[in-house]
Design a protein around this motif. Sequence first.
Motif, mmCIF file in Angstrom:
data_model
loop_
_atom_site.group_PDB
_atom_site.id
_atom_site.type_symbol
_atom_site.label_atom_id
_atom_site.label_comp_id
_atom_site.label_asym_id
_atom_site.label_seq_id
_atom_site.Cartn_x
_atom_site.Cartn_y
_atom_site.Cartn_z
ATOM 1 N N SER A 23 -10.683 31.188 -4.340
ATOM 2 C CA SER A 23 -11.856 30.650 -4.732
ATOM 3 C C SER A 23 -12.416 31.217 -6.200
ATOM 4 O O SER A 23 -11.978 32.150 -6.559
ATOM 5 N N SER A 24 -13.378 30.340 -6.643
ATOM 6 C CA SER A 24 -13.747 30.588 -7.948
ATOM 7 C C SER A 24 -15.304 30.402 -7.921
ATOM 8 O O SER A 24 -15.999 29.649 -7.225
ATOM 9 N N THR A 25 -15.832 31.053 -8.864
ATOM 10 C CA THR A 25 -17.385 30.936 -9.034
ATOM 11 C C THR A 25 -17.915 29.931 -9.797
ATOM 12 O O THR A 25 -18.987 29.388 -9.868
ATOM 13 N N GLU A 26 -16.812 29.189 -10.601
ATOM 14 C CA GLU A 26 -17.011 28.014 -11.580
ATOM 15 C C GLU A 26 -16.066 27.025 -11.113
ATOM 16 O O GLU A 26 -15.109 27.004 -10.285
ATOM 17 N N ASN A 27 -16.516 25.776 -11.809
ATOM 18 C CA ASN A 27 -15.762 24.448 -11.440
ATOM 19 C C ASN A 27 -14.437 24.796 -12.175
ATOM 20 O O ASN A 27 -14.280 25.392 -13.344
ATOM 21 N N LEU A 28 -13.142 24.334 -11.453
ATOM 22 C CA LEU A 28 -11.962 24.654 -11.912
ATOM 23 C C LEU A 28 -11.531 23.319 -12.552
ATOM 24 O O LEU A 28 -10.064 23.545 -13.036
ATOM 25 N N GLU A 29 -12.201 22.429 -12.908
ATOM 26 C CA GLU A 29 -11.887 21.289 -13.689
ATOM 27 C C GLU A 29 -10.500 20.735 -13.240
ATOM 28 O O GLU A 29 -9.587 20.369 -14.041
ATOM 29 N N GLY A 30 -10.239 20.391 -12.122
ATOM 30 C CA GLY A 30 -9.080 19.998 -11.252
ATOM 31 C C GLY A 30 -8.026 20.709 -11.166
ATOM 32 O O GLY A 30 -6.912 20.433 -10.780
ATOM 33 N N GLY A 31 -8.070 21.904 -11.568
ATOM 34 C CA GLY A 31 -6.849 22.825 -11.690
ATOM 35 C C GLY A 31 -6.090 22.812 -12.537
ATOM 36 O O GLY A 31 -4.862 23.488 -12.552
ATOM 37 N N SER A 32 -6.182 21.881 -13.755
ATOM 38 C CA SER A 32 -5.112 21.891 -14.461
ATOM 39 C C SER A 32 -4.681 23.274 -15.402
ATOM 40 O O SER A 32 -3.813 23.276 -16.084
ATOM 41 N N SER A 33 -5.783 24.119 -15.334
ATOM 42 C CA SER A 33 -5.585 25.461 -15.950
ATOM 43 C C SER A 33 -5.227 26.650 -14.991
ATOM 44 O O SER A 33 -5.288 27.761 -15.386
ATOM 45 N N MET A 34 -5.018 25.987 -13.784
ATOM 46 C CA MET A 34 -4.524 27.210 -12.800
ATOM 47 C C MET A 34 -2.935 27.542 -12.901
ATOM 48 O O MET A 34 -2.384 26.633 -12.953
ATOM 49 N N PHE A 35 -2.849 28.808 -12.687
ATOM 50 C CA PHE A 35 -1.679 29.324 -12.490
ATOM 51 C C PHE A 35 -1.323 30.188 -11.334
ATOM 52 O O PHE A 35 -2.244 30.808 -10.937
ATOM 53 N N TRP A 36 -0.161 30.417 -11.002
ATOM 54 C CA TRP A 36 0.233 31.399 -9.832
ATOM 55 C C TRP A 36 1.314 32.203 -10.159
ATOM 56 O O TRP A 36 2.442 31.726 -10.668
ATOM 57 N N TYR A 37 1.122 33.539 -9.927
ATOM 58 C CA TYR A 37 2.034 34.593 -10.153
ATOM 59 C C TYR A 37 2.466 35.252 -8.958
ATOM 60 O O TYR A 37 1.712 35.492 -8.140
ATOM 61 N N LEU A 38 3.604 35.896 -9.117
ATOM 62 C CA LEU A 38 4.183 36.440 -7.908
ATOM 63 C C LEU A 38 4.688 37.881 -8.522
ATOM 64 O O LEU A 38 5.535 37.978 -9.493
ATOM 65 N N ARG A 39 4.471 38.753 -7.730
ATOM 66 C CA ARG A 39 4.943 40.407 -8.303
ATOM 67 C C ARG A 39 5.794 40.619 -7.021
ATOM 68 O O ARG A 39 5.186 41.149 -5.979
ATOM 69 N N ARG A 40 6.936 40.976 -7.313
ATOM 70 C CA ARG A 40 7.799 41.526 -5.933
ATOM 71 C C ARG A 40 7.966 42.983 -6.076
ATOM 72 O O ARG A 40 7.477 43.520 -7.304
ATOM 73 N N GLU A 41 8.366 43.829 -5.211
ATOM 74 C CA GLU A 41 8.249 45.260 -5.120
ATOM 75 C C GLU A 41 9.101 45.611 -6.244
ATOM 76 O O GLU A 41 10.238 45.113 -6.546
ATOM 77 N N GLY A 42 8.881 46.509 -7.078
ATOM 78 C CA GLY A 42 9.673 47.030 -8.303
ATOM 79 C C GLY A 42 9.841 45.984 -9.374
ATOM 80 O O GLY A 42 10.805 46.434 -10.284
ATOM 81 N N GLU A 43 9.195 45.029 -9.303
ATOM 82 C CA GLU A 43 9.569 44.041 -10.624
ATOM 83 C C GLU A 43 8.062 43.470 -11.177
ATOM 84 O O GLU A 43 7.057 43.787 -10.765
ATOM 85 N N LYS A 44 8.094 42.854 -12.438
ATOM 86 C CA LYS A 44 7.045 42.476 -13.234
ATOM 87 C C LYS A 44 6.574 41.277 -12.452
ATOM 88 O O LYS A 44 7.259 40.363 -12.094
ATOM 89 N N PRO A 45 5.310 40.871 -12.535
ATOM 90 C CA PRO A 45 4.552 39.742 -12.122
ATOM 91 C C PRO A 45 5.404 38.489 -12.998
ATOM 92 O O PRO A 45 5.520 38.688 -14.028
ATOM 93 N N THR A 46 5.803 37.464 -12.167
ATOM 94 C CA THR A 46 6.261 36.070 -13.127
ATOM 95 C C THR A 46 5.650 34.943 -12.562
ATOM 96 O O THR A 46 4.913 35.023 -11.317
#
Length: 312
Positions: free
Chosen positions: A42-65
């Motif tokens: 959730s966001s406190t501001e308008n996400l403008e359609g989500g075009s600037s949204m990203f998702w990152y995954l950090r596995r144990e022992g690894e850097k976020p990708t």
Amino acid sequence: MKMIFAKYLILSSLVLGVQLFLHQTQRIQFVEVRDTAKIHCSSTENLEGGSSMFWYLRREGEKPTCIKHCLDDQNVGKFVCKHETHSSTLEISNIQKTDSGIYYCAYKYSSYLIFGNGSTLIVGDSYTNSSWVMLLVPFPHGSQVTGTANLACVIHGVSSPVHVSWSVSGELQEQGLTRSLKAKDGSLTLINHISVPMDTWTSGKIFTCEVKFNSSGSSVKKSTRYPAAQASSCLLSIVSLAVLSALMLLMVSLSLIWTLCPSRLGFPPRISGPPASQENQGGILYAHLDFDSRNRDGRKTQRPARGKRVKP
């Protein structure tokens, strides 16, 4: 110099002008293999359609990708973005154990990325035959120097992340920091630790580490308290045992004195009785035991032994 200062003001205004905050309410989520997981942001501001949204995954022992840029309108494949005005949701289909980890939503503002607080996703069961949990307590002298007590919960031999929570006498605490070590066989050793004020640690409260490996609801708990609180109960047992041992030793000593030296206790010494008179009469031994041969003043009286011949 003026140009550098002007650039600094512009940069500061951009950073200070950002009022957008991302929050992920799902701190932990358990799912089964091949199911679909949904992670909300959730966001406190308008996400403008989500075009600037990203998702990152950090596995144990690894850097976020970065695993998903929501600008992709095709929304096909394993990861799918779904948006509303003030929220974004990542759907993960046909989920596998390798998808376990911490997922972060991120929003690109100018040349910056604003991240959420993260959601931990645990797929399947992390427990293995070699799994165990151990609670480590701080070294007393080191804790007194720093003024804080560090407790660590060690989870060994798991196949994927686990959920670790701390409580102090039943009250939940903030999540601890986790470090992971990966073995050659792919298993993980996780170390989750917290720091508490020294007076909280020495107050005698019970510190509990709870580890959840899967969605079954069962967990492993390890508890401890300041060693002084445990020592008090042990000291009471030791004192009781010492008192009991002293009483037994005193009884044995008095028994020996009574047997060997009765006169020291105010009792007359024991005098053995006279030998029994005996004679062989016709092959049959006849004895008369004279227990009355001493009078009351301790002097011996002469009484002849009495015998009686018995006919065979």
